[in-house]
Design a protein around this motif. Sequence first.
Motif, PDB file in Angstrom:
ATOM      1  N   ALA A  30      50.482  31.831  44.302  1.00 51.03           N
ATOM      2  CA  ALA A  30      50.910  32.129  42.721  1.00 51.03           C
ATOM      3  C   ALA A  30      50.466  30.846  41.892  1.00 51.03           C
ATOM      4  CB  ALA A  30      52.123  31.712  42.681  1.00 51.03           C
ATOM      5  N   ALA A  31      50.143  29.468  42.349  1.00 54.47           N
ATOM      6  CA  ALA A  31      48.945  28.154  41.715  1.00 54.47           C
ATOM      7  C   ALA A  31      47.775  28.826  42.109  1.00 54.47           C
ATOM      8  CB  ALA A  31      49.925  27.048  42.948  1.00 54.47           C
ATOM      9  N   HIS A  32      47.246  29.738  43.063  1.00 57.89           N
ATOM     10  CA  HIS A  32      45.906  30.097  42.946  1.00 57.89           C
ATOM     11  C   HIS A  32      45.540  30.534  42.302  1.00 57.89           C
ATOM     12  CE1 HIS A  32      42.760  31.973  44.530  1.00 57.89           C
ATOM     13  NE2 HIS A  32      41.811  30.898  44.876  1.00 57.89           N
ATOM     14  N   THR A  33      46.108  31.530  42.222  1.00 62.91           N
ATOM     15  CA  THR A  33      45.966  32.639  40.727  1.00 62.91           C
ATOM     16  C   THR A  33      46.345  32.493  39.479  1.00 62.91           C
ATOM     17  OG1 THR A  33      48.520  33.567  40.704  1.00 62.91           O
ATOM     18  CG2 THR A  33      46.856  34.766  41.979  1.00 62.91           C
ATOM     19  N   LEU A  34      46.708  31.500  38.953  1.00 64.24           N
ATOM     20  CA  LEU A  34      47.026  30.586  37.896  1.00 64.24           C
ATOM     21  C   LEU A  34      46.427  29.154  37.530  1.00 64.24           C
ATOM     22  CD1 LEU A  34      48.501  29.631  35.200  1.00 64.24           C
ATOM     23  CD2 LEU A  34      49.813  27.951  36.585  1.00 64.24           C
ATOM     24  N   ASP A  35      45.522  28.728  39.227  1.00 68.88           N
ATOM     25  CA  ASP A  35      44.056  28.142  38.863  1.00 68.88           C
ATOM     26  C   ASP A  35      43.087  28.959  38.196  1.00 68.88           C
ATOM     27  OD1 ASP A  35      43.188  25.752  39.802  1.00 68.88           O
ATOM     28  OD2 ASP A  35      42.215  26.563  41.002  1.00 68.88           O
ATOM     29  N   TRP A 132      46.866  43.002  34.555  1.00 70.21           N
ATOM     30  CA  TRP A 132      45.490  42.685  34.305  1.00 70.21           C
ATOM     31  C   TRP A 132      44.472  42.818  35.326  1.00 70.21           C
ATOM     32  CZ3 TRP A 132      42.844  43.445  29.686  1.00 70.21           C
ATOM     33  CH2 TRP A 132      41.867  42.835  29.818  1.00 70.21           C
ATOM     34  N   THR A 133      44.968  41.828  36.396  1.00 66.96           N
ATOM     35  CA  THR A 133      43.970  41.733  37.730  1.00 66.96           C
ATOM     36  C   THR A 133      44.429  43.342  38.716  1.00 66.96           C
ATOM     37  OG1 THR A 133      45.716  40.817  38.999  1.00 66.96           O
ATOM     38  CG2 THR A 133      43.779  39.067  38.403  1.00 66.96           C
ATOM     39  N   CYS A 134      45.555  44.361  38.724  1.00 70.77           N
ATOM     40  CA  CYS A 134      45.354  45.370  39.204  1.00 70.77           C
ATOM     41  C   CYS A 134      44.946  45.852  38.285  1.00 70.77           C
ATOM     42  CB  CYS A 134      46.970  45.599  39.832  1.00 70.77           C
ATOM     43  SG  CYS A 134      47.646  44.322  40.640  1.00 70.77           S
ATOM     44  N   LYS A 135      44.852  46.132  37.330  1.00 71.29           N
ATOM     45  CA  LYS A 135      44.084  47.418  36.321  1.00 71.29           C
ATOM     46  C   LYS A 135      42.746  47.514  35.993  1.00 71.29           C
ATOM     47  CE  LYS A 135      46.540  47.166  32.392  1.00 71.29           C
ATOM     48  NZ  LYS A 135      46.574  46.710  30.924  1.00 71.29           N
ATOM     49  N   TYR A 136      42.020  46.105  35.784  1.00 74.47           N
ATOM     50  CA  TYR A 136      40.657  46.019  36.150  1.00 74.47           C
ATOM     51  C   TYR A 136      40.020  46.101  37.469  1.00 74.47           C
ATOM     52  CZ  TYR A 136      41.226  46.619  31.906  1.00 74.47           C
ATOM     53  OH  TYR A 136      41.683  47.019  30.344  1.00 74.47           O
ATOM     54  N   LYS A 137      40.712  45.576  38.878  1.00 74.80           N
ATOM     55  CA  LYS A 137      40.195  45.319  40.449  1.00 74.80           C
ATOM     56  C   LYS A 137      39.031  46.266  40.820  1.00 74.80           C
ATOM     57  CE  LYS A 137      43.384  47.383  43.336  1.00 74.80           C
ATOM     58  NZ  LYS A 137      44.278  47.414  44.167  1.00 74.80           N
ATOM     59  N   ASN A 138      39.076  47.886  40.448  1.00 75.50           N
ATOM     60  CA  ASN A 138      38.093  48.669  40.885  1.00 75.50           C
ATOM     61  C   ASN A 138      37.435  48.950  40.046  1.00 75.50           C
ATOM     62  OD1 ASN A 138      39.361  48.788  43.375  1.00 75.50           O
ATOM     63  ND2 ASN A 138      40.591  50.181  42.818  1.00 75.50           N
ATOM     64  N   SER A 139      37.209  48.312  38.697  1.00 74.22           N
ATOM     65  CA  SER A 139      36.093  48.399  37.736  1.00 74.22           C
ATOM     66  C   SER A 139      34.557  47.826  37.361  1.00 74.22           C
ATOM     67  CB  SER A 139      37.021  47.788  35.868  1.00 74.22           C
ATOM     68  OG  SER A 139      38.118  48.454  36.205  1.00 74.22           O
ATOM     69  N   ALA A 140      33.564  48.819  37.274  1.00 70.40           N
ATOM     70  CA  ALA A 140      32.993  48.421  38.071  1.00 70.40           C
ATOM     71  C   ALA A 140      31.743  47.855  36.744  1.00 70.40           C
ATOM     72  CB  ALA A 140      31.760  49.589  38.282  1.00 70.40           C
ATOM     73  N   HIS A 162      46.260  41.061  44.643  1.00 71.39           N
ATOM     74  CA  HIS A 162      47.125  41.423  46.004  1.00 71.39           C
ATOM     75  C   HIS A 162      47.885  39.889  46.207  1.00 71.39           C
ATOM     76  CE1 HIS A 162      45.702  44.901  47.082  1.00 71.39           C
ATOM     77  NE2 HIS A 162      44.503  44.356  47.792  1.00 71.39           N
ATOM     78  N   GLN A 163      47.596  38.376  45.789  1.00 70.28           N
ATOM     79  CA  GLN A 163      48.467  37.840  45.709  1.00 70.28           C
ATOM     80  C   GLN A 163      49.322  37.702  44.612  1.00 70.28           C
ATOM     81  OE1 GLN A 163      45.663  33.843  45.834  1.00 70.28           O
ATOM     82  NE2 GLN A 163      44.323  35.430  46.607  1.00 70.28           N
ATOM     83  N   SER A 164      49.380  37.700  43.704  1.00 65.34           N
ATOM     84  CA  SER A 164      50.405  37.819  42.878  1.00 65.34           C
ATOM     85  C   SER A 164      51.350  38.951  43.370  1.00 65.34           C
ATOM     86  CB  SER A 164      49.588  38.676  41.130  1.00 65.34           C
ATOM     87  OG  SER A 164      49.013  38.060  40.789  1.00 65.34           O
ATOM     88  N   LYS A 165      51.041  39.989  43.381  1.00 68.57           N
ATOM     89  CA  LYS A 165      52.152  41.176  43.911  1.00 68.57           C
ATOM     90  C   LYS A 165      52.761  40.167  45.037  1.00 68.57           C
ATOM     91  CE  LYS A 165      50.203  45.675  42.920  1.00 68.57           C
ATOM     92  NZ  LYS A 165      49.624  47.011  43.341  1.00 68.57           N
TER      93      LYS A 165
END
Length: 208
Positions: A30-35, A132-140, A162-165
């Motif tokens: 969680a701290a890493h994603t926020l950072d 946000w990251t899960c929504k656009y993780k596969n966007s080109a 994945h880390q957020s989940k």
Amino acid sequence: MKINPAPLHLAQTVITGLVVAFSVAILGTAAHTLDVFNKQQTSNPWWLPLWPQHFDVHGTNALIASATVTLALSGVFLVMSLIPQVNLANKHTLRALLALGSAGPSSLLTVVTVIYVHILNAKSELDTIQTWTCKYKNSAPMQQDMALASNMGNGNFTSLCHQSKFALYGTLVVFVLLCASMGLSVVGWMADKWTERQERKELEMQQS
């Protein structure tokens, strides 16, 4: 009937160790994603630098706070359980009170945190780091973004998703473990008292 409470105490110690391990992992992810968000939001076009108000990071902060408190309380109980000088194994009521005092507030905090984060993730008008990251993780990336540095795209969105989940559902796992620990605290205390009572009866019979 004789009851051996030692396996119950061992199981509780193992569960507390798992809680500590999960809390460390949740705190780290969680701290890493926020950072990453804090470092890239103002410059990475994938984080909408012009619309910082679009993101709600209160859920991530709540996960960090929950993991920190749980780690501290469970860590104290685990250390005291393993220190021979404290001798919690022979201080049945004190052990039970310490166990409930550490697991009780932590379990309440974790379940409230999980519910709170789920509510934030379900909001349609704002995005969290997870949504946000899960929504656009596969966007080109767009053509004009191809020449950007690696930390200026969405290349790490899959990992952040994945880390957020993990931080969220790991907190739910911690809640379940804490509930199990509280149950073992009560059962272990009852087993200790029963064993103590039986030993006292046997001693009285021998003396008589």
